[in-house]
Motif scaffolding. Sequence first.
Motif, PDB file in Angstrom:
ATOM      1  N   PHE A   1       8.600  -9.881   0.677  1.00  0.00           N
ATOM      2  CA  PHE A   1       8.550  -9.088  -0.543  1.00  0.00           C
ATOM      3  C   PHE A   1       7.102  -8.804  -0.940  1.00  0.00           C
ATOM      4  CE2 PHE A   1       8.350  -8.721  -5.183  1.00  0.00           C
ATOM      5  CZ  PHE A   1       9.236  -7.662  -5.388  1.00  0.00           C
ATOM      6  N   LYS A   2       6.261  -9.832  -0.882  1.00  0.00           N
ATOM      7  CA  LYS A   2       4.856  -9.660  -1.246  1.00  0.00           C
ATOM      8  C   LYS A   2       4.160  -8.632  -0.358  1.00  0.00           C
ATOM      9  CE  LYS A   2       4.130 -14.227  -3.219  1.00  0.00           C
ATOM     10  NZ  LYS A   2       3.446 -15.513  -3.080  1.00  0.00           N
ATOM     11  N   LEU A   3       4.539  -8.604   0.905  1.00  0.00           N
ATOM     12  CA  LEU A   3       3.902  -7.690   1.845  1.00  0.00           C
ATOM     13  C   LEU A   3       4.452  -6.268   1.788  1.00  0.00           C
ATOM     14  CD1 LEU A   3       3.700  -9.947   5.024  1.00  0.00           C
ATOM     15  CD2 LEU A   3       1.808  -9.251   3.538  1.00  0.00           C
ATOM     16  N   GLU A   4       5.741  -6.136   1.494  1.00  0.00           N
ATOM     17  CA  GLU A   4       6.395  -4.843   1.660  1.00  0.00           C
ATOM     18  C   GLU A   4       6.900  -4.195   0.380  1.00  0.00           C
ATOM     19  OE1 GLU A   4       9.623  -5.495   4.353  1.00  0.00           O
ATOM     20  OE2 GLU A   4       8.327  -6.224   5.944  1.00  0.00           O
ATOM     21  N   CYS A   5       6.932  -4.894  -0.711  1.00  0.00           N
ATOM     22  CA  CYS A   5       7.625  -4.387  -1.896  1.00  0.00           C
ATOM     23  C   CYS A   5       7.094  -3.042  -2.385  1.00  0.00           C
ATOM     24  CB  CYS A   5       7.607  -5.405  -3.026  1.00  0.00           C
ATOM     25  SG  CYS A   5       5.989  -5.671  -3.746  1.00  0.00           S
ATOM     26  N   PHE A   6       5.826  -2.773  -2.166  1.00  0.00           N
ATOM     27  CA  PHE A   6       5.275  -1.500  -2.628  1.00  0.00           C
ATOM     28  C   PHE A   6       5.845  -0.313  -1.851  1.00  0.00           C
ATOM     29  CE2 PHE A   6       2.485  -2.987   0.690  1.00  0.00           C
ATOM     30  CZ  PHE A   6       2.169  -1.851   1.409  1.00  0.00           C
ATOM     31  N   LEU A   7       6.469  -0.581  -0.729  1.00  0.00           N
ATOM     32  CA  LEU A   7       7.077   0.480   0.083  1.00  0.00           C
ATOM     33  C   LEU A   7       8.556   0.698  -0.257  1.00  0.00           C
ATOM     34  CD1 LEU A   7       5.666  -0.560   3.580  1.00  0.00           C
ATOM     35  CD2 LEU A   7       4.840   1.303   2.123  1.00  0.00           C
ATOM     36  N   TRP A   8       9.127  -0.213  -1.010  1.00  0.00           N
ATOM     37  CA  TRP A   8      10.560  -0.181  -1.277  1.00  0.00           C
ATOM     38  C   TRP A   8      10.912   0.758  -2.425  1.00  0.00           C
ATOM     39  CZ3 TRP A   8      11.980  -6.106  -1.340  1.00  0.00           C
ATOM     40  CH2 TRP A   8      11.723  -6.648  -0.069  1.00  0.00           C
ATOM     41  N   THR A   9      12.118   1.269  -2.345  1.00  0.00           N
ATOM     42  CA  THR A   9      12.647   2.057  -3.451  1.00  0.00           C
ATOM     43  C   THR A   9      13.154   1.097  -4.530  1.00  0.00           C
ATOM     44  OG1 THR A   9      14.893   2.082  -2.568  1.00  0.00           O
ATOM     45  CG2 THR A   9      13.423   3.868  -1.849  1.00  0.00           C
ATOM     46  N   ALA A  10      13.442   1.642  -5.696  1.00  0.00           N
ATOM     47  CA  ALA A  10      13.977   0.809  -6.781  1.00  0.00           C
ATOM     48  C   ALA A  10      15.294   0.171  -6.355  1.00  0.00           C
ATOM     49  CB  ALA A  10      14.170   1.648  -8.037  1.00  0.00           C
ATOM     50  N   LYS A  11      16.119   0.927  -5.628  1.00  0.00           N
ATOM     51  CA  LYS A  11      17.403   0.396  -5.165  1.00  0.00           C
ATOM     52  C   LYS A  11      17.198  -0.791  -4.228  1.00  0.00           C
ATOM     53  CE  LYS A  11      21.644   1.629  -2.796  1.00  0.00           C
ATOM     54  NZ  LYS A  11      22.386   2.622  -2.059  1.00  0.00           N
ATOM     55  N   GLU A  12      16.235  -0.696  -3.331  1.00  0.00           N
ATOM     56  CA  GLU A  12      15.956  -1.790  -2.402  1.00  0.00           C
ATOM     57  C   GLU A  12      15.448  -3.027  -3.133  1.00  0.00           C
ATOM     58  OE1 GLU A  12      14.722   0.532   1.679  1.00  0.00           O
ATOM     59  OE2 GLU A  12      13.279   0.503   0.020  1.00  0.00           O
ATOM     60  N   ARG A  13      14.645  -2.823  -4.166  1.00  0.00           N
ATOM     61  CA  ARG A  13      14.154  -3.956  -4.952  1.00  0.00           C
ATOM     62  C   ARG A  13      15.300  -4.647  -5.692  1.00  0.00           C
ATOM     63  NH1 ARG A  13       8.239  -2.634  -7.318  1.00  0.00           N
ATOM     64  NH2 ARG A  13       7.457  -1.608  -5.457  1.00  0.00           N
ATOM     65  N   ILE A  14      16.208  -3.861  -6.233  1.00  0.00           N
ATOM     66  CA  ILE A  14      17.367  -4.424  -6.929  1.00  0.00           C
ATOM     67  C   ILE A  14      18.235  -5.207  -5.950  1.00  0.00           C
ATOM     68  CG2 ILE A  14      19.534  -3.833  -8.092  1.00  0.00           C
ATOM     69  CD1 ILE A  14      17.933  -1.502  -9.425  1.00  0.00           C
ATOM     70  N   GLU A  15      18.461  -4.653  -4.764  1.00  0.00           N
ATOM     71  CA  GLU A  15      19.250  -5.349  -3.750  1.00  0.00           C
ATOM     72  C   GLU A  15      18.577  -6.660  -3.347  1.00  0.00           C
ATOM     73  OE1 GLU A  15      19.631  -2.409  -0.678  1.00  0.00           O
ATOM     74  OE2 GLU A  15      21.286  -1.396  -1.697  1.00  0.00           O
ATOM     75  N   TRP A  16      17.240  -6.637  -3.229  1.00  0.00           N
ATOM     76  CA  TRP A  16      16.502  -7.848  -2.878  1.00  0.00           C
ATOM     77  C   TRP A  16      16.678  -8.898  -3.965  1.00  0.00           C
ATOM     78  CZ3 TRP A  16      12.547 -10.806  -4.874  1.00  0.00           C
ATOM     79  CH2 TRP A  16      11.972 -11.720  -4.008  1.00  0.00           C
ATOM     80  N   GLN A  17      16.592  -8.476  -5.224  1.00  0.00           N
ATOM     81  CA  GLN A  17      16.766  -9.407  -6.337  1.00  0.00           C
ATOM     82  C   GLN A  17      18.176 -10.000  -6.355  1.00  0.00           C
ATOM     83  OE1 GLN A  17      15.657  -6.862  -9.586  1.00  0.00           O
ATOM     84  NE2 GLN A  17      13.578  -7.700  -9.678  1.00  0.00           N
ATOM     85  N   GLU A  18      19.165  -9.174  -6.062  1.00  0.00           N
ATOM     86  CA  GLU A  18      20.542  -9.659  -6.015  1.00  0.00           C
ATOM     87  C   GLU A  18      20.721 -10.681  -4.899  1.00  0.00           C
ATOM     88  OE1 GLU A  18      22.717  -6.003  -5.694  1.00  0.00           O
ATOM     89  OE2 GLU A  18      22.698  -5.681  -7.866  1.00  0.00           O
ATOM     90  N   THR A  19      20.085 -10.430  -3.770  1.00  0.00           N
ATOM     91  CA  THR A  19      20.138 -11.373  -2.653  1.00  0.00           C
ATOM     92  C   THR A  19      19.488 -12.691  -3.045  1.00  0.00           C
ATOM     93  OG1 THR A  19      20.125  -9.591  -1.026  1.00  0.00           O
ATOM     94  CG2 THR A  19      19.459 -11.772  -0.242  1.00  0.00           C
ATOM     95  N   GLN A  20      18.341 -12.616  -3.701  1.00  0.00           N
ATOM     96  CA  GLN A  20      17.655 -13.827  -4.148  1.00  0.00           C
ATOM     97  C   GLN A  20      18.506 -14.612  -5.144  1.00  0.00           C
ATOM     98  OE1 GLN A  20      14.653 -15.064  -2.877  1.00  0.00           O
ATOM     99  NE2 GLN A  20      15.257 -13.485  -1.436  1.00  0.00           N
TER     100      GLN A  20
END
Length: 71
Positions: free
Chosen positions: A30-49
């Motif tokens: 996340f620290k390395l790639e999050c700036f490349l992610w869309t809002a949807k991808e960030r939300i999905e990542w948070q849900e996974t966490q």
Amino acid sequence: MPRTIREQLEEVERDITLYNEFAEAEKARFKLECFLWTAKERIEWQETQRSIAEYLRELHDKRILLDELEE
């Protein structure tokens, strides 16, 4: 065939270790790639966490119960 309490406890310990390692790897990603992610991808990542954290809480509770049964 029922497993012993010790075997179940060892399995829970392995699962906790694996999920903790996975969670740490995901946080690093996340620290390395999050700036490349869309809002949807960030939300999905948070849900996974959130799911990982919930499962880890369940595993910790199970470990406590198995520890008590083993004594």
